[in-house]
Motif scaffolding. Structure first.
Motif, PDB file in Angstrom:
ATOM      1  N   SER A  45      51.645  30.866   5.427  1.00 59.69           N
ATOM      2  CA  SER A  45      51.321  29.439   5.552  1.00 59.69           C
ATOM      3  C   SER A  45      50.576  28.927   4.329  1.00 59.69           C
ATOM      4  O   SER A  45      50.784  27.787   3.890  1.00 59.69           O
ATOM      5  CB  SER A  45      50.470  29.203   6.810  1.00 59.69           C
ATOM      6  OG  SER A  45      51.193  29.547   7.978  1.00 59.69           O
ATOM      7  N   ILE A  46      49.699  29.763   3.759  1.00 55.13           N
ATOM      8  CA  ILE A  46      48.982  29.365   2.541  1.00 55.13           C
ATOM      9  C   ILE A  46      49.971  29.156   1.401  1.00 55.13           C
ATOM     10  O   ILE A  46      49.900  28.163   0.659  1.00 55.13           O
ATOM     11  CB  ILE A  46      47.937  30.433   2.163  1.00 55.13           C
ATOM     12  CG1 ILE A  46      46.820  30.485   3.208  1.00 55.13           C
ATOM     13  CG2 ILE A  46      47.344  30.140   0.785  1.00 55.13           C
ATOM     14  CD1 ILE A  46      45.842  31.627   3.011  1.00 55.13           C
ATOM     15  N   GLN A  47      50.906  30.084   1.271  1.00 53.90           N
ATOM     16  CA  GLN A  47      51.889  29.981   0.189  1.00 53.90           C
ATOM     17  C   GLN A  47      52.734  28.723   0.345  1.00 53.90           C
ATOM     18  O   GLN A  47      53.028  28.019  -0.634  1.00 53.90           O
ATOM     19  CB  GLN A  47      52.779  31.218   0.165  1.00 53.90           C
ATOM     20  CG  GLN A  47      53.695  31.277  -1.048  1.00 53.90           C
ATOM     21  CD  GLN A  47      54.357  32.637  -1.186  1.00 53.90           C
ATOM     22  OE1 GLN A  47      54.396  33.429  -0.252  1.00 53.90           O
ATOM     23  NE2 GLN A  47      54.887  32.928  -2.372  1.00 53.90           N
ATOM     24  N   HIS A  48      53.088  28.405   1.583  1.00 51.82           N
ATOM     25  CA  HIS A  48      53.887  27.203   1.836  1.00 51.82           C
ATOM     26  C   HIS A  48      53.052  25.942   1.637  1.00 51.82           C
ATOM     27  O   HIS A  48      53.504  24.962   1.025  1.00 51.82           O
ATOM     28  CB  HIS A  48      54.450  27.241   3.253  1.00 51.82           C
ATOM     29  CG  HIS A  48      55.203  26.001   3.639  1.00 51.82           C
ATOM     30  ND1 HIS A  48      54.580  24.935   4.277  1.00 51.82           N
ATOM     31  CD2 HIS A  48      56.508  25.642   3.474  1.00 51.82           C
ATOM     32  CE1 HIS A  48      55.474  23.981   4.487  1.00 51.82           C
ATOM     33  NE2 HIS A  48      56.651  24.382   4.018  1.00 51.82           N
ATOM     34  N   GLY A  49      51.814  25.944   2.169  1.00 50.49           N
ATOM     35  CA  GLY A  49      50.989  24.745   2.134  1.00 50.49           C
ATOM     36  C   GLY A  49      50.529  24.360   0.737  1.00 50.49           C
ATOM     37  O   GLY A  49      50.457  23.170   0.405  1.00 50.49           O
ATOM     38  N   GLY A 171      47.559  24.119  14.565  1.00 53.52           N
ATOM     39  CA  GLY A 171      47.316  23.221  13.444  1.00 53.52           C
ATOM     40  C   GLY A 171      48.530  22.929  12.601  1.00 53.52           C
ATOM     41  O   GLY A 171      48.485  22.026  11.748  1.00 53.52           O
ATOM     42  N   GLY A 172      49.605  23.687  12.815  1.00 48.16           N
ATOM     43  CA  GLY A 172      50.788  23.479  12.002  1.00 48.16           C
ATOM     44  C   GLY A 172      50.676  24.176  10.659  1.00 48.16           C
ATOM     45  O   GLY A 172      49.620  24.710  10.297  1.00 48.16           O
ATOM     46  N   PRO A 173      51.735  24.183   9.877  1.00 53.37           N
ATOM     47  CA  PRO A 173      51.748  24.934   8.614  1.00 53.37           C
ATOM     48  C   PRO A 173      50.785  24.414   7.559  1.00 53.37           C
ATOM     49  O   PRO A 173      50.378  25.161   6.677  1.00 53.37           O
ATOM     50  CB  PRO A 173      53.203  24.797   8.142  1.00 53.37           C
ATOM     51  CG  PRO A 173      53.711  23.547   8.813  1.00 53.37           C
ATOM     52  CD  PRO A 173      53.007  23.494  10.133  1.00 53.37           C
TER      53      PRO A 173
END
Length: 487
Positions: A45-49, A171-173
């Motif tokens: 999620s961090i990489q995507h966000g 919380g979502g991505p």
């Protein structure tokens, strides 16, 4: 186990605040340990966000690990001299503020700086917690305190991934991964409030009067800044190639440099002691066989066992086709059993001593062997992968009977004035063992995967290598038991 007092310690009346102090320690350690287990499920999620590169994501893990390892011993030394309670709260404050910074990070660079400060805060508070358990508890109570510590470790490891997955789901991505950092804030604030109210005063003091007496140059010379710098650089040089083992091959040049720095640090500490000063680490503690054996046991145990959950997560998802949540649930019974076993062992460590650790190592090796059998049977459709829930429970039992009891036994004869620095040495060994183990064992598993194109072969090779490493800890534990019996 002989009921000896730590060398240099006298009969003292137990501090009435000791159990409240322990509550504060356990809250903070739950926070810092859960933060480690949560981050693993938050990385995608961090990489995507933040639209980060793989290198940036690796530094989210590596930066924390490096800073944590570098400051451990010097922070423990500072607490021994100037008061553990004050440095503990400073570490909690830094960790809490860094968690806010990580949760609000606008980009990868900001996040990685925040992670460095999280590692700094955790590296400051962790040795103080171990030192305060040594300081405020004796005999059976100390074993119980370490048992509660092990229980918290088990629960934090168990619920961290599940709680992290829930936060990301809610919380979502984009917001979810931020919540995995911000959830530390209420724990940090609670720790600061309770620590300020309950820790004995003064929080910062020159409590190491015996150490300061040997340092006519005063506090600065007592802190041994050159020794601290040499050891910090040595740990950094040794750790860096392993935490960045997927990076440039040139980083491995640092490893021999790190070993030379370790040699230089030892020589400096010996010279510093000969000139009438008190070095940051009194190397004579290594003449205490229970400390040396215990530190070696813990380093080798972490070198092997840390990789178990990395291999199992990869195998369950990529080899057995399960989801990330299912992979996390596979380890849940093991973590819960580990928490129970640590509490059970803490109440009996004075009575049974090293025998508890030996039993735990045997249980862990049994669980690993049975897990390899499950992987082989699953490959032939003779067993479901869910049998790992049972076999890994043996691993959890072993972990609960090894880690916290070994800490209590290792530090039992260490003088109280060196409780923080000696505990930090043991934790530094854990950190180095974990980093080396993950690099070597996962590399061996992927090498087997490339040769065989089979995740079954890969996980069997990896777990088999872990059994080989852990078997060495069994030999050392038996040696230590016989040594204690002779004494």
């Amino acid at each position: 186990m002989n009921q000896k007092r730590s060398r240099g310690q006298k009969d003292i009346k137990p501090d009435p605040a000791r159990w409240r102090v322990l509550q504060v320690i356990l809250i903070s350690l739950f926070m810092s340990l859960m933060a480690i287990s949560i981050i693993n499920v938050a990385l995608p999620s961090i990489q995507h966000g933040l639209q980060t590169s793989q290198s940036d994501i690796q530094w989210v893990l590596s930066g924390y690990a490096l800073m944590f390892g570098v400051v451990l011993v010097s922070a423990g030394r500072a607490g021994d001299i100037m008061g553990r309670g004050g440095f503990f709260l400073i570490g909690v404050a830094i960790f809490t503020l860094a968690s806010i910074g990580a949760g609000l990070a606008p980009d990868a660079a900001w996040l990685n700086v925040a992670r460095l400060f999280q590692g700094l805060g955790s590296g400051m508070l962790s040795p103080q917690g171990i030192g305060m358990i040594q300081q405020y508890f004796q005999g059976n109570e100390r074993g119980r305190a370490f048992g509660y510590l092990g229980t918290v470790v088990g629960f934090s490891v168990a619920f961290g991934p599940v709680f992290g997955g829930l936060l990301i789901y809610l919380g979502g991505p984009d917001l979810g991964w931020r919540l995995t950092f911000l959830i530390n804030v209420p724990f940090g604030i609670a720790t600061l409030i309770l620590g300020w109210r309950w820790f004995p005063r003064p929080l910062i003091q020159k409590r190491g009067t015996e150490i300061l007496a040997h340092n006519p140059g005063g506090l600065l010379r007592a802190l041994d800044p050159i020794g601290a710098a040499l050891l910090g650089l040595a740990v950094l040089a040794v750790l860096f190639p392993f935490v960045q083992f997927r990076g440039s091959p040139a980083t491995w040049i640092l490893l021999p440099s790190g070993l030379l720095l370790v040699f230089a640090w030892v020589k400096w500490e010996q010279w510093y002691a000969r000139t009438g000063n008190s070095p940051m680490v009194d190397l004579s503690i290594f003449s205490i066989s229970s400390f040396t054996n215990g530190a070696l046991i813990m380093t080798l145990y972490f070198l092997g066992m840390t990789s178990v959950w990395v291999l199992i997560a990869l195998y369950v998802q990529l080899g057995a086709g399960k989801s990330a949540l299912e992979a996390g649930l596979v380890g849940l019974p093991s973590a819960l059993v580990s928490a129970y076993a640590a509490n059970w062992a803490g109440k009996r460590i004075i009575q049974y001593g090293r025998q508890i650790v030996i039993g735990g190592i045997i249980l862990a090796m049994t669980g690993l062997t049975l897990s390899m059998l499950v992987a082989v049977l699953h490959a032939y459709n003779l067993a479901t992968v869910w049998w790992l829930l049972l076999t890994l429970t043996f691993v959890g039992l072993g972990q609960g009977l090894v880690i916290s009891p070994n800490q209590a036994l290792t530090l039992a004869e260490v003088p109280l004035g060196h409780a923080g620095s000696s505990g930090a040495i043991m934790q530094t060994g854990q950190r180095i063992g974990s980093s080396i183990g993950i690099a070597i064992i996962t590399a061996a598993a992927f090498f087997a995967l490339n040769l065989s194109s089979s995740w079954t072969v890969a996980v069997v090779v990896g777990l088999g290598l872990i059994v080989s490493v852990v078997s060495i800890t069994l030999v050392i534990s038996i040696k230590d038991l016989r040594s204690r019996q002779r004494r």
